[in-house]
Enzyme design. Structure first.
Site, short mmCIF file in Angstrom:
data_model
loop_
_atom_site.label_atom_id
_atom_site.label_comp_id
_atom_site.label_asym_id
_atom_site.label_seq_id
_atom_site.Cartn_x
_atom_site.Cartn_y
_atom_site.Cartn_z
N ASN A 1 41.96 43.24 29.28
CA ASN A 1 40.65 43.58 29.82
C ASN A 1 40.49 45.09 29.72
O ASN A 1 41.08 45.83 30.50
CB ASN A 1 40.55 43.10 31.28
N TRP A 2 39.69 45.51 28.76
CA TRP A 2 39.55 46.96 28.52
C TRP A 2 38.61 47.63 29.50
O TRP A 2 38.48 48.85 29.49
CB TRP A 2 39.09 47.20 27.08
N LYS A 3 37.91 46.84 30.30
CA LYS A 3 36.96 47.42 31.27
C LYS A 3 36.02 48.40 30.56
O LYS A 3 35.69 48.17 29.41
CB LYS A 3 37.72 48.06 32.44
N HIS B 1 35.08 39.07 38.33
CA HIS B 1 36.06 40.15 38.51
C HIS B 1 35.76 40.92 39.80
O HIS B 1 34.60 41.16 40.12
CB HIS B 1 36.05 41.10 37.30
N GLU C 1 35.86 43.90 40.50
CA GLU C 1 35.08 45.12 40.33
C GLU C 1 33.59 44.82 40.32
O GLU C 1 32.78 45.68 40.63
CB GLU C 1 35.53 45.86 39.05
N GLU D 1 43.94 37.77 40.95
CA GLU D 1 44.07 39.22 40.94
C GLU D 1 43.86 39.76 42.36
O GLU D 1 42.71 39.97 42.78
CB GLU D 1 43.01 39.85 40.03
N GLY E 1 44.95 48.37 39.50
CA GLY E 1 44.92 49.81 39.25
C GLY E 1 45.70 50.66 40.24
O GLY E 1 45.59 51.88 40.23
N SER F 1 47.99 45.57 37.92
CA SER F 1 49.06 46.55 37.64
C SER F 1 50.22 46.00 36.81
O SER F 1 51.36 46.45 36.98
CB SER F 1 49.59 47.15 38.94
#
Ligand code: 13P
Length: 245
Positions: free
Chosen positions: A6-8, A94, A96, A163, A169, A206
């Site tokens: 997942n490159w975000k 997600h 985020e 997650e 992160g 992470s």
């Protein structure tokens, strides 16, 4: 085993070069038991699609609009548009995006739309630090899957990614025992309450080449959803290698 990058909101045209190593790695015969999936930002989907053509690497997007096809939704991208550009997967729910207001209802609509389109869904769930401290993890997970999957009958195309928000992160990962318990709880709920036959449950938060071995003993994990470390192809390949050696 799934290994999903997942490159975000990272990556530009130059970062496509980093795929060369992974393409080479993915051609090894013994690697054909693994699924390598890249979810770059929308801006790179087309280029990624061309680059990974005829390889074992698959393409996914990081989100989609709840409407299936098209409509007056400025700045949005539908699941059908993603499918047309070559994506096979889409990440939904997600944390985020939950953090900026995405509700379980919206997530449910996105999952439905993606199923109708024929995409596979990487459905993210996980508790916040506060919820964990209050020992609400199982309650939260159950709430997220119940609301996210409400009214959905064809669940074969849904992959689950556990997650914990506090692990994303931060470099902090759950203790093996806690993770085992939470994954087992999820699997049990999916088997019994939702009648899924063989749910796939990944871990994300992470994951890096240094800690991936810690997850080895948790043999009920079906793979990893990797953020930061997936942008470095060497690290991403190392995560795959260390999972098996
Ligand atoms: P990190 O691997 O950077 O913690 O991100 C995990 C994640 O959010 C993947 O979806």
């Amino acid at each position: 085993m799934y290994f999903i990058a997942n490159w975000k909101m990272f990556g530009d045209i130059k970062s496509l070069n980093s795929l060369n190593k992974v393409l080479k790695f993915s051609r090894h015969k013994k690697n054909n038991k693994i699924r390598l999936i890249y979810c770059p930002p929308y801006t790179l989907l087309n280029l990624f699609h061309k680059k990974i053509k005829n390889s074992n690497i698959e393409l996914g997007a990081q989100n989609c609009h709840e409407e299936e096809v098209s409509g007056p939704f400025t700045g949005s991208i539908s699941s059908k548009m993603l499918k047309k550009i070559g994506a096979k997967y889409v990440i939904v729910g997600h944390s985020e995006n939950r953090a900026i207001g995405e509700s379980n209802l919206t997530i449910n609509k996105k999952i439905k739309s993606s199923i109708n389109t024929g995409l596979k869904i990487i459905f993210c769930i996980g508790e916040t630090l506060q919820q964990r401290k209050k020992k609400q993890t199982h309650k939260v997970l159950l709430d997220q899957i119940s609301k996210g999957l409400k009214g959905i009958k064809k669940m074969n195309n849904v992959i689950f990614a556990y997650e914990p928000v506090w692990s994303i992160g931060t470099g902090i990962t759950p203790k093996a025992n806690d993770l085992k318990k939470n994954i087992a709880f999820l699997r049990n709920s999916l088997l019994k309450k939702f009648r899924l036959k063989n749910p796939k449950i990944l871990y994300g938060g992470s994951v890096n080449p240094k800690n991936v071995r810690n997850f080895k003993e948790i043999n009920i994990i079906d793979g990893f959803l990797v953020g930061g470390a997936s942008q470095d192809s060497k690290k991403f390949i190392d995560i795959v290698k260390k999972t098996f050696n």
